[in-house]
Design an enzyme around this catalytic site. Structure first.
Site, PDB file in Angstrom:
ATOM      1  N   SER A 123      -2.769  -4.675   3.082  1.00  0.00           N
ATOM      2  CA  SER A 123      -2.473  -5.247   4.394  1.00  0.00           C
ATOM      3  C   SER A 123      -3.793  -5.664   5.011  1.00  0.00           C
ATOM      4  CB  SER A 123      -1.804  -4.184   5.284  1.00  0.00           C
ATOM      5  OG  SER A 123      -1.789  -4.574   6.650  1.00  0.00           O
ATOM      6  N   TYR A 141      -2.136   4.235  10.016  1.00  0.00           N
ATOM      7  CA  TYR A 141      -1.786   3.203   9.038  1.00  0.00           C
ATOM      8  C   TYR A 141      -3.036   2.503   8.499  1.00  0.00           C
ATOM      9  CZ  TYR A 141       0.518  -0.880   6.989  1.00  0.00           C
ATOM     10  OH  TYR A 141       0.951  -1.853   6.131  1.00  0.00           O
TER      11      TYR A 141
END
Length: 253
Positions: free
Chosen positions: A139, A152
């Protein structure tokens, strides 16, 4: 990959029951791959298998026994040419001082240790293929922080280091390690992150055109289709409107 193969190239896609994983299964099947789609949700996997002709294999990447079953199945049914480590996710968006430790633990277990388990288990089959690919879907969170995202972004940074270090460790072998790092993609990602709060999830994508799952699947398919001497170390793909993790032009287009 090698033109010496007398069979379709075979790939395992994790987290395949929805979103980017399901789109990747559809795209790779359309490109002629033999696809083994794996995820926890049996019903969705079966529907995808019926739609695409992929093979469904129910497994949880956070469970050692499930991953061992997956590796045994791969070995018993024809080997492997590529692995797409797609399984992952975010839980919560709290600042560090109020962070939920259980949510952080789940993110590390899924994004980091899940990728590690599957990669370790399937590397022998990829090595035996003669030209194997490990593709890790990280990501843009793996490349920059944002407020509320420490759990995250920390997990995705760790996953990125896993991929980068593995590439160094495999240097000299006919194995490629590829990282694809998407920005904002309109899937159920935010719905999961916000524990089913549809209004809050929808707000993430308001005012601009985010990526869709097919955009990322297209990128994955392209990276895997490069000649075997070409390694796509890192490919970052964002919506045009998203300049960074913290700057999105919400102009309505």
């Amino acid at each position: 990959m090698s033109t010496a193969l007398s069979r379709p190239r075979r790939v395992v896609v994790t987290g395949a029951s929805s979103g980017i994983g399901a789109a990747t299964v559809r795209r790779l099947r359309a490109d002629g791959w033999d696809v083994l789609a794996t995820a926890r949700r049996a019903e969705l996997l079966d529907e995808l298998a019926q739609e695409t002709g992929a093979q469904a294999f129910v497994a949880d990447v956070t469970v050692d026994e499930d991953v061992a079953r997956l590796a045994a199945h791969v070995e018993a049914t024809g080997g492997l040419d590529a692995l797409v480590n797609n399984a992952g996710g975010a839980f919560g968006l709290d600042p560090v001082e109020r962070a939920d430790i259980d949510q952080w633990r789940r993110m590390y277990e899924l994004n980091v240790l899940g990728t590690l388990r599957v990669t370790q288990a399937l590397l022998p089959a990829l090595r035996a293929s003669g030209e194997g690919d490990v593709l890790v879907l990280t990501s843009t969170a793996a490349h920059g922080p944002y407020e509320g995202g420490a759990g995250y972004t920390g997990a995705k940074h760790a996953e990125r280091m896993l991929a980068t270090t593995l590439r160094w460790e495999l240097a000299g072998e006919p194995l490629r390690v590829i990282e694809i790092a998407p920005g904002a993609v309109a899937t159920d990602f935010s719905l999961v992150r916000f524990d089913g709060d549809a209004e809050r999830a929808a707000a993430v994508y308001e005012g601009y055109q985010p990526l869709v799952a097919d955009d990322v699947a297209d990128t994955i398919a392209w990276a895997l289709s490069r000649p075997p001497h070409v390694n796509i170390d890192l490919l970052v793909v964002r919506p045009r409107a998203q300049a960074s993790n913290t700057k999105t032009a919400r102009t309505g287009v």
